[in-house]
Write an enzyme that holds these catalytic residues in place. Structure first.
Site, mmCIF file in Angstrom:
data_model
loop_
_atom_site.group_PDB
_atom_site.id
_atom_site.type_symbol
_atom_site.label_atom_id
_atom_site.label_comp_id
_atom_site.label_asym_id
_atom_site.label_seq_id
_atom_site.Cartn_x
_atom_site.Cartn_y
_atom_site.Cartn_z
ATOM 1 N N GLY A 187 79.689 -17.521 18.794
ATOM 2 C CA GLY A 187 79.656 -18.959 19.097
ATOM 3 C C GLY A 187 80.754 -19.794 18.486
ATOM 4 O O GLY A 187 81.124 -20.831 19.034
ATOM 5 N N GLU A 192 80.675 -22.073 11.520
ATOM 6 C CA GLU A 192 79.503 -21.862 12.369
ATOM 7 C C GLU A 192 79.562 -22.771 13.591
ATOM 8 O O GLU A 192 80.158 -23.850 13.539
ATOM 9 C CB GLU A 192 78.230 -22.206 11.580
ATOM 10 C CG GLU A 192 77.595 -21.020 10.868
ATOM 11 C CD GLU A 192 76.736 -20.173 11.804
ATOM 12 O OE1 GLU A 192 77.018 -20.136 13.025
ATOM 13 O OE2 GLU A 192 75.796 -19.552 11.301
ATOM 14 N N ASP A 210 70.542 -24.615 13.366
ATOM 15 C CA ASP A 210 69.322 -25.017 14.073
ATOM 16 C C ASP A 210 68.158 -24.890 13.080
ATOM 17 O O ASP A 210 68.010 -25.730 12.205
ATOM 18 C CB ASP A 210 69.190 -24.116 15.306
ATOM 19 C CG ASP A 210 68.067 -24.506 16.246
ATOM 20 O OD1 ASP A 210 67.702 -25.680 16.287
ATOM 21 O OD2 ASP A 210 67.544 -23.623 16.952
ATOM 22 N N VAL A 251 72.034 -26.864 23.709
ATOM 23 C CA VAL A 251 73.366 -27.206 24.207
ATOM 24 C C VAL A 251 74.200 -25.960 24.474
ATOM 25 O O VAL A 251 73.996 -24.911 23.848
ATOM 26 C CB VAL A 251 74.111 -28.133 23.225
ATOM 27 C CG1 VAL A 251 73.482 -29.525 23.219
ATOM 28 C CG2 VAL A 251 74.152 -27.559 21.817
ATOM 29 N N ASP A 267 76.622 -20.580 23.969
ATOM 30 C CA ASP A 267 76.181 -19.936 25.204
ATOM 31 C C ASP A 267 74.701 -20.122 25.467
ATOM 32 O O ASP A 267 73.906 -20.416 24.584
ATOM 33 C CB ASP A 267 76.432 -18.429 25.122
ATOM 34 C CG ASP A 267 75.429 -17.735 24.187
ATOM 35 O OD1 ASP A 267 75.356 -18.125 23.001
ATOM 36 O OD2 ASP A 267 74.689 -16.834 24.649
HETATM 37 P P1 IMP Z 1 69.147 -20.832 13.618
HETATM 38 O O1 IMP Z 1 68.993 -19.474 13.025
HETATM 39 O O2 IMP Z 1 67.856 -21.323 14.228
HETATM 40 O O3 IMP Z 1 69.769 -21.853 12.694
HETATM 41 O O4 IMP Z 1 70.056 -20.688 14.900
HETATM 42 C C1 IMP Z 1 71.405 -20.522 14.825
HETATM 43 C C2 IMP Z 1 71.906 -19.787 16.046
HETATM 44 O O5 IMP Z 1 71.057 -19.979 17.189
HETATM 45 C C3 IMP Z 1 73.263 -20.330 16.424
HETATM 46 O O6 IMP Z 1 74.302 -19.638 15.767
HETATM 47 C C4 IMP Z 1 73.260 -20.132 17.921
HETATM 48 O O7 IMP Z 1 73.704 -18.834 18.256
HETATM 49 C C5 IMP Z 1 71.810 -20.266 18.328
HETATM 50 N N1 IMP Z 1 71.504 -21.621 18.789
HETATM 51 C C6 IMP Z 1 70.685 -22.510 18.198
HETATM 52 N N2 IMP Z 1 70.619 -23.656 18.903
HETATM 53 C C7 IMP Z 1 71.455 -23.479 19.952
HETATM 54 C C8 IMP Z 1 71.828 -24.323 21.068
HETATM 55 O O8 IMP Z 1 71.410 -25.499 21.232
HETATM 56 N N3 IMP Z 1 72.691 -23.782 21.952
HETATM 57 C C9 IMP Z 1 73.212 -22.526 21.824
HETATM 58 N N4 IMP Z 1 72.891 -21.706 20.815
HETATM 59 C C10 IMP Z 1 72.011 -22.182 19.894
HETATM 60 MG MG MG Z 2 74.223 -17.663 20.398
#
Ligand code: IMP
Ligand code: MG
Length: 180
Positions: free
Chosen positions: A47, A102, A106, A156, A162
């Site tokens: 990403g 990064e 999220d 998004v 993606d």
């Molecule tokens: P986390 O572990 O929930 O913080 O998620 C992080 C990863 O989830 C990011 O590096 C993305 O690959 C994916 N991700 C989280 N939200 C989105 C989004 O809105 N669009 C695309 N990928 C996302």
């Molecule tokens: Mg991803």
């Protein structure tokens, strides 16, 4: 290959000009903070590479770049918190100033895991820059040192991000709404 949703149906959240302006601001801030110190950037694949490519061209610093590739188990749009490294760093980061690049924070599960992996390699310092942050979704105690844009709780795509590996090439960040 058909898109899940046609690009023209996706509402633009951040246009290319807005992103470019903010990326230059972040680069100025980072350049000031690391003045005279060599910096190792670690881009998180896939990403973050579009963001990283734009960011480094505005850094007024002596930098080197490495990549770490991770995959999360589970479905495409929601982090399960179970992450594995699919491509490790090429070079040691021991004793270096490291800035993780990064795409988005999220829930924080992914970065919490990554931070553990990277800290085990004993960098001199470890900071993170994220293009996007969804603070309202956070369940793990992680925060970024540099944030491009805080955004609401929407999914998004574009500018490297993606859905099911699609839309990474969009020059802007767009909202992909769940299909009812
Ligand atoms: P986390 O572990 O929930 O913080 O998620 C992080 C990863 O989830 C990011 O590096 C993305 O690959 C994916 N991700 C989280 N939200 C989105 C989004 O809105 N669009 C695309 N990928 C996302
Ligand atoms: Mg991803």
């Amino acid at each position: 290959m058909n898109y899940a949703v046609p690009v023209s149906n996706l509402e633009v959240l951040l246009d290319a000009e807005t992103i470019a302006h903010r990326v230059r601001e972040l680069a100025r801030e980072i350049s000031a903070d690391y003045r005279d110190r060599p910096l190792r950037l670690v881009g998180i694949l896939k990403g973050a590479w579009v963001f990283l490519g734009d960011l480094i061209r505005h850094l007024d610093l002596q930098i080197t770049v490495d990549f770490l590739s991770i995959a999360s188990y589970g479905n495409h749009s929601r982090s399960s918190g179970v992450v594995r490294v699919t491509k490790d760093l090429d070079e040691s980061i021991e004793g270096l100033d490291v800035l993780v690049v990064e795409d988005i924070l999220d829930t924080g599960h992914t970065f919490e895991y990554l931070r553990g992996v990277l800290e085990a390699h004993k960098p001199r310092s470890l900071k993170v820059v994220t293009l996007l942050d969804k603070p309202s979704r956070r369940v793990r105690p992680v925060r970024a040192d540099y944030v491009g844009f805080a955004i609401p709780d929407v999914f998004v795509v574009g500018y490297g991000l993606d859905y099911a590996q699609q839309y990474r090439n969009l020059p802007d960040v767009r909202v992909l709404r769940p299909t009812p």
